[in-house]
Design a protein around this motif. Structure first.
Motif, short mmCIF file in Angstrom:
data_model
loop_
_atom_site.label_atom_id
_atom_site.label_comp_id
_atom_site.label_asym_id
_atom_site.label_seq_id
_atom_site.Cartn_x
_atom_site.Cartn_y
_atom_site.Cartn_z
N TYR A 35 32.38 45.79 33.75
CA TYR A 35 33.77 45.39 33.57
C TYR A 35 34.51 45.55 34.90
O TYR A 35 34.18 46.42 35.70
CB TYR A 35 34.47 46.26 32.52
CG TYR A 35 34.12 45.93 31.09
CD1 TYR A 35 33.03 46.52 30.46
CD2 TYR A 35 34.89 45.04 30.36
CE1 TYR A 35 32.71 46.21 29.14
CE2 TYR A 35 34.59 44.73 29.04
CZ TYR A 35 33.50 45.33 28.44
OH TYR A 35 33.20 45.02 27.14
N GLN A 37 38.39 46.04 36.60
CA GLN A 37 39.77 46.41 36.32
C GLN A 37 40.58 46.34 37.60
O GLN A 37 40.34 47.07 38.55
CB GLN A 37 39.85 47.82 35.73
CG GLN A 37 41.26 48.22 35.28
CD GLN A 37 41.31 49.63 34.71
OE1 GLN A 37 40.68 50.54 35.23
NE2 GLN A 37 42.05 49.80 33.62
N ALA A 41 46.09 46.21 35.41
CA ALA A 41 45.58 45.21 34.44
C ALA A 41 44.57 45.83 33.51
O ALA A 41 44.08 46.95 33.73
CB ALA A 41 44.97 44.05 35.20
N GLY A 42 44.25 45.11 32.45
CA GLY A 42 43.25 45.58 31.51
C GLY A 42 41.84 45.31 32.02
O GLY A 42 41.63 44.84 33.13
N LEU A 43 40.88 45.62 31.19
CA LEU A 43 39.49 45.44 31.55
C LEU A 43 39.05 44.00 31.33
O LEU A 43 39.33 43.40 30.30
CB LEU A 43 38.60 46.34 30.69
CG LEU A 43 38.66 47.82 31.00
CD1 LEU A 43 37.86 48.58 29.97
CD2 LEU A 43 38.12 48.11 32.37
#
Lengths: 112, 115
Positions: A35, A37, A41-43
């Motif tokens: 992932y 990031q 911000a989100g993943l």
């Protein structure tokens, strides 16, 4: 100890390849994930690999899995400034809809 | 586009108050949602699994009476931090399993700061 381990920082020059490494301890891992990031911000899911595979390629991203050594890597070809972010390795060990176990993340720093 | 939303995106509250964080699945009916917590420069730690219509499953070390989870519909799960204290300040992120891929979609997170 940690279930998933990663180096905290990686610095590369723009245009070079980045290789981010991850080790995990649970041999029953079924899926392994990368992932991204970015700050605030989100993943964002980049890619994932099933445990019976040893390589997966998706455009600039190449994932290598060494199940014997429990080692996972993410190679980013032609690293750009937009690749600057924290990259998390994660594993899923239990079947069904279970949560993921994450590493602490590798902060990728791009030098001009 | 985003498939998971969270509200609020950030919240500041006084110590001792309760804060509710919402997680919505925008295009998928999620019987299961997950709640994670991320402290600065740390990894995401799974707190609990939210199950629609039944009790949540909490990870070891997470106080279920402090972190109340409600999953009343297939598109909404809420996390309420009760009697919040400064050590509860963190980034709270929810997710749900993707319908066809064996992965999860994550929300953008909620930054909680307890003064």
């Amino acid at each position: 100890g940690e279930d998933v381990e990663q180096s905290l920082f990686l610095s590369v020059r723009e245009g070079d390849s980045s290789v981010i490494n991850c080790t995990y301890t649970d041999s029953s891992s079924t899926y392994l994930y990368w992932y991204k990031q970015e700050p605030g911000a989100g993943l964002q899911l980049l890619t994932y690999i099933f445990s019976n595979m040893d390589m997966k390629q998706d455009q600039r991203l190449t994932v290598l899995l060494n199940k014997k050594d429990k080692h996972l890597s993410l190679r980013i070809a032609d690293t750009q400034t937009g690749d600057s972010a924290i990259y998390f390795c994660a594993e899923r060990t239990r079947g069904g809809a279970d949560g993921l176990t994450f590493g602490k993340g590798t902060h990728l720093i791009i030098q001009p | 586009g985003a498939v998971v939303s969270q509200h609020p995106s950030w919240v500041i509250c006084k110590s001792g108050t309760s804060v509710k964080i919402e997680c919505r699945s925008l295009d998928f009916q999620a019987t299961t949602m997950f709640w994670y917590r991320q402290f600065p420069k740390q990894s995401l730690m799974l707190m609990a699994t939210s199950n629609e219509g039944s009790k949540a499953t909490y990870e070891q070390g997470v106080e279920k009476d402090k972190f109340l989870i409600n999953h009343a519909s297939l598109t909404l799960s809420t996390l309420t931090v009760t009697s919040a204290h400064p050590e509860d300040s963190s980034f709270y992120i929810c997710s749900h399993p993707a319908p066809r891929e064996d992965t999860q979609y994550f929300g953008p997170g909620t930054r909680l700061t307890v003064l």
